[in-house]
Write a protein that holds these residues in place. Structure first.
Motif, PDB file in Angstrom:
ATOM      1  N   TRP A 181      -7.112 -17.016   3.481  1.00 42.35           N
ATOM      2  CA  TRP A 181      -5.821 -16.083   2.924  1.00 42.35           C
ATOM      3  C   TRP A 181      -4.890 -16.942   1.765  1.00 42.35           C
ATOM      4  O   TRP A 181      -4.591 -18.481   2.378  1.00 42.35           O
ATOM      5  CB  TRP A 181      -5.392 -15.710   4.294  1.00 42.35           C
ATOM      6  CG  TRP A 181      -3.780 -14.679   4.407  1.00 42.35           C
ATOM      7  CD1 TRP A 181      -2.843 -15.366   4.419  1.00 42.35           C
ATOM      8  CD2 TRP A 181      -3.734 -13.029   3.558  1.00 42.35           C
ATOM      9  NE1 TRP A 181      -1.566 -14.089   3.640  1.00 42.35           N
ATOM     10  CE2 TRP A 181      -2.476 -13.022   3.312  1.00 42.35           C
ATOM     11  CE3 TRP A 181      -4.817 -12.618   2.742  1.00 42.35           C
ATOM     12  CZ2 TRP A 181      -2.013 -11.878   2.184  1.00 42.35           C
ATOM     13  CZ3 TRP A 181      -4.091 -11.005   2.289  1.00 42.35           C
ATOM     14  CH2 TRP A 181      -3.343 -10.912   1.807  1.00 42.35           C
ATOM     15  N   TRP A 213     -10.624 -14.090  -3.489  1.00 39.56           N
ATOM     16  CA  TRP A 213     -11.518 -13.034  -3.877  1.00 39.56           C
ATOM     17  C   TRP A 213     -13.382 -12.596  -4.155  1.00 39.56           C
ATOM     18  O   TRP A 213     -13.051 -12.998  -5.200  1.00 39.56           O
ATOM     19  CB  TRP A 213     -10.159 -12.005  -3.928  1.00 39.56           C
ATOM     20  CG  TRP A 213      -8.894 -11.923  -3.453  1.00 39.56           C
ATOM     21  CD1 TRP A 213      -8.097 -12.543  -4.190  1.00 39.56           C
ATOM     22  CD2 TRP A 213      -8.369 -11.208  -2.232  1.00 39.56           C
ATOM     23  NE1 TRP A 213      -6.926 -11.759  -3.665  1.00 39.56           N
ATOM     24  CE2 TRP A 213      -7.326 -11.360  -2.203  1.00 39.56           C
ATOM     25  CE3 TRP A 213      -9.958 -10.705  -2.238  1.00 39.56           C
ATOM     26  CZ2 TRP A 213      -6.445 -10.772  -1.669  1.00 39.56           C
ATOM     27  CZ3 TRP A 213      -8.935  -9.634  -0.908  1.00 39.56           C
ATOM     28  CH2 TRP A 213      -7.258  -9.817  -0.177  1.00 39.56           C
ATOM     29  N   ARG A 273      -8.919  -5.730  -0.627  1.00 47.82           N
ATOM     30  CA  ARG A 273      -7.620  -5.086  -2.219  1.00 47.82           C
ATOM     31  C   ARG A 273      -7.941  -4.011  -2.793  1.00 47.82           C
ATOM     32  O   ARG A 273      -9.544  -4.248  -3.622  1.00 47.82           O
ATOM     33  CB  ARG A 273      -7.475  -6.838  -2.577  1.00 47.82           C
ATOM     34  CG  ARG A 273      -6.190  -6.723  -3.448  1.00 47.82           C
ATOM     35  CD  ARG A 273      -5.620  -8.053  -4.024  1.00 47.82           C
ATOM     36  NE  ARG A 273      -6.387  -9.118  -5.399  1.00 47.82           N
ATOM     37  CZ  ARG A 273      -6.568  -9.903  -5.594  1.00 47.82           C
ATOM     38  NH1 ARG A 273      -5.144 -10.112  -5.563  1.00 47.82           N
ATOM     39  NH2 ARG A 273      -7.068 -10.307  -6.711  1.00 47.82           N
ATOM     40  N   LEU A 293      -7.045  -3.142  -6.804  1.00 44.51           N
ATOM     41  CA  LEU A 293      -6.212  -4.105  -7.751  1.00 44.51           C
ATOM     42  C   LEU A 293      -6.917  -2.789  -9.061  1.00 44.51           C
ATOM     43  O   LEU A 293      -8.177  -2.702  -9.524  1.00 44.51           O
ATOM     44  CB  LEU A 293      -7.217  -5.375  -8.523  1.00 44.51           C
ATOM     45  CG  LEU A 293      -6.422  -5.570  -9.039  1.00 44.51           C
ATOM     46  CD1 LEU A 293      -4.840  -5.945  -9.239  1.00 44.51           C
ATOM     47  CD2 LEU A 293      -7.351  -6.960  -9.980  1.00 44.51           C
ATOM     48  N   GLU A 295      -6.018 -16.389  -2.887  1.00 45.15           N
ATOM     49  CA  GLU A 295      -6.344 -15.849  -3.576  1.00 45.15           C
ATOM     50  C   GLU A 295      -8.222 -16.395  -4.529  1.00 45.15           C
ATOM     51  O   GLU A 295      -8.418 -15.613  -5.970  1.00 45.15           O
ATOM     52  CB  GLU A 295      -5.536 -16.469  -5.161  1.00 45.15           C
ATOM     53  CG  GLU A 295      -4.032 -16.092  -4.945  1.00 45.15           C
ATOM     54  CD  GLU A 295      -3.813 -14.866  -4.447  1.00 45.15           C
ATOM     55  OE1 GLU A 295      -4.156 -13.834  -4.614  1.00 45.15           O
ATOM     56  OE2 GLU A 295      -3.059 -14.416  -3.824  1.00 45.15           O
ATOM     57  N   TRP A 320     -10.305  -9.652   4.904  1.00 42.95           N
ATOM     58  CA  TRP A 320      -9.000  -9.197   4.098  1.00 42.95           C
ATOM     59  C   TRP A 320      -9.844  -7.629   2.756  1.00 42.95           C
ATOM     60  O   TRP A 320     -10.476  -8.936   2.439  1.00 42.95           O
ATOM     61  CB  TRP A 320      -8.053  -9.292   3.235  1.00 42.95           C
ATOM     62  CG  TRP A 320      -6.925 -10.362   4.214  1.00 42.95           C
ATOM     63  CD1 TRP A 320      -7.023 -11.095   5.251  1.00 42.95           C
ATOM     64  CD2 TRP A 320      -5.536  -9.542   4.427  1.00 42.95           C
ATOM     65  NE1 TRP A 320      -5.949 -11.584   6.140  1.00 42.95           N
ATOM     66  CE2 TRP A 320      -5.245 -10.498   5.472  1.00 42.95           C
ATOM     67  CE3 TRP A 320      -4.968  -8.165   3.906  1.00 42.95           C
ATOM     68  CZ2 TRP A 320      -3.799 -10.211   6.374  1.00 42.95           C
ATOM     69  CZ3 TRP A 320      -3.558  -8.391   4.494  1.00 42.95           C
ATOM     70  CH2 TRP A 320      -3.141  -8.364   5.866  1.00 42.95           C
ATOM     71  N   CYS A 347       1.031  -1.343   0.149  1.00 40.72           N
ATOM     72  CA  CYS A 347      -0.035  -0.183   0.032  1.00 40.72           C
ATOM     73  C   CYS A 347       0.759   0.998   0.069  1.00 40.72           C
ATOM     74  O   CYS A 347       0.368   1.861   0.144  1.00 40.72           O
ATOM     75  CB  CYS A 347      -1.288  -0.292   1.443  1.00 40.72           C
ATOM     76  SG  CYS A 347      -2.185  -1.150   1.173  1.00 40.72           S
ATOM     77  N   PRO A 382      -1.205  -5.241  -6.253  1.00 38.84           N
ATOM     78  CA  PRO A 382      -2.615  -4.343  -5.579  1.00 38.84           C
ATOM     79  C   PRO A 382      -2.317  -4.206  -3.784  1.00 38.84           C
ATOM     80  O   PRO A 382      -1.215  -4.684  -2.919  1.00 38.84           O
ATOM     81  CB  PRO A 382      -3.538  -5.829  -5.687  1.00 38.84           C
ATOM     82  CG  PRO A 382      -2.901  -7.023  -5.509  1.00 38.84           C
ATOM     83  CD  PRO A 382      -1.753  -6.806  -6.271  1.00 38.84           C
ATOM     84  N   CYS A 383      -3.263  -3.010  -3.231  1.00 31.92           N
ATOM     85  CA  CYS A 383      -3.093  -2.611  -2.158  1.00 31.92           C
ATOM     86  C   CYS A 383      -3.892  -3.579  -1.065  1.00 31.92           C
ATOM     87  O   CYS A 383      -5.265  -3.921  -1.513  1.00 31.92           O
ATOM     88  CB  CYS A 383      -3.470  -1.377  -1.921  1.00 31.92           C
ATOM     89  SG  CYS A 383      -3.355  -0.502  -0.066  1.00 31.92           S
ATOM     90  N   GLU A 384      -3.586  -4.491  -0.105  1.00 31.69           N
ATOM     91  CA  GLU A 384      -4.340  -5.445   0.800  1.00 31.69           C
ATOM     92  C   GLU A 384      -4.158  -5.173   2.591  1.00 31.69           C
ATOM     93  O   GLU A 384      -2.669  -4.505   2.680  1.00 31.69           O
ATOM     94  CB  GLU A 384      -3.710  -6.759   0.575  1.00 31.69           C
ATOM     95  CG  GLU A 384      -4.088  -7.158  -0.907  1.00 31.69           C
ATOM     96  CD  GLU A 384      -3.328  -8.739  -1.212  1.00 31.69           C
ATOM     97  OE1 GLU A 384      -2.105  -8.800  -0.188  1.00 31.69           O
ATOM     98  OE2 GLU A 384      -3.391  -8.847  -2.305  1.00 31.69           O
TER      99      GLU A 384
END
Length: 214
Positions: free
Chosen positions: A156, A161, A192, A194, A159, A190, A112, A205-207
């Motif tokens: 987690w 999502w 994210r 994208l 993947e 979580w 991030c 991507p920011c998670e």
């Protein structure tokens, strides 16, 4: 008369007398009487008594008396056990929280640090509820679209999502979307961001990780 003549006559008389008698019948007891022979003119001779067998009763042995055999008796004791139903007490719902560790993700989130594709609010490990605005920046050259996604903490690394929101309009330090947290169960998730180029490429991507509370 001479003695010889007298003897002959006497013999004839005896023979005639003997021939004129019938043989005696058997007595009911099965013994035959001894025949009497008249000798001369005198009294008949008394027959000698016959010996009668005397039976001595034999002592009868008493048969041994067998004592009755005792038959074993099986006694079955049935015991009724009454088990009281347990009283169930509902356990309070526990929402997991995070304790930072040396290997924990950075406080700002994972990847991030890119100012063109980042989530600024909510912060890492924040507790959120209700309608929660997600703010940040999604503004790159040749922007095709950006996506805000989510995944339970238990998944987690898989993947897997889920999609929360998608838009082709760039955002700079503003609201990316509003998340209605009532649509998910309380727990750890979580988020994210994208950001995708028109050529289909996208950067890291920011998670961030958050806790949805009731």
């Amino acid at each position: 008369m001479s003695k010889l003549l007298r003897f002959v006559l006497l013999t004839l008389v005896v023979l005639a007398t003997a021939c004129g008698r019938r043989a005696p019948l058997a007595s009911p007891s099965g013994n035959y009487p001894t025949p009497q022979i008249d000798v001369g003119f005198g009294a008949a001779a008394t027959p000698a008594p016959s010996a009668t067998a005397t039976l001595t009763p034999t002592a009868t042995e008493n048969a041994p008396t067998l004592a009755p055999t005792a038959t074993p008796v099986t006694v079955v004791v049935t015991q009724t056990v009454v088990v009281a139903a347990p009283t169930l007490t509902a356990a309070p719902e526990v929402i997991p929280t995070f304790v930072p560790s040396p290997t924990a993700p950075p406080a700002s989130g994972i990847h991030c640090d890119n100012p063109s594709a980042t989530i600024t609010s909510p912060p890492m490990n924040a507790e959120i509820r209700g309608i929660t605005p997600i703010t940040g920046t999604a503004n790159i050259q040749d922007l095709a679209f950006y996506k805000v996604q989510y995944m339970p903490d238990a998944s987690w690394g898989s993947e897997k999502w889920g999609q929360l929101y998608q838009s082709a309009k760039p955002v700079v330090n503003g609201k990316l979307m509003d998340w209605y947290t009532q649509t998910v169960a309380p727990g750890v998730y979580w988020l994210r961001l994208l950001v995708t180029h028109t050529n289909g490429q996208y950067g890291d991507p920011c998670e961030i990780r958050v806790v949805v509370v009731p």
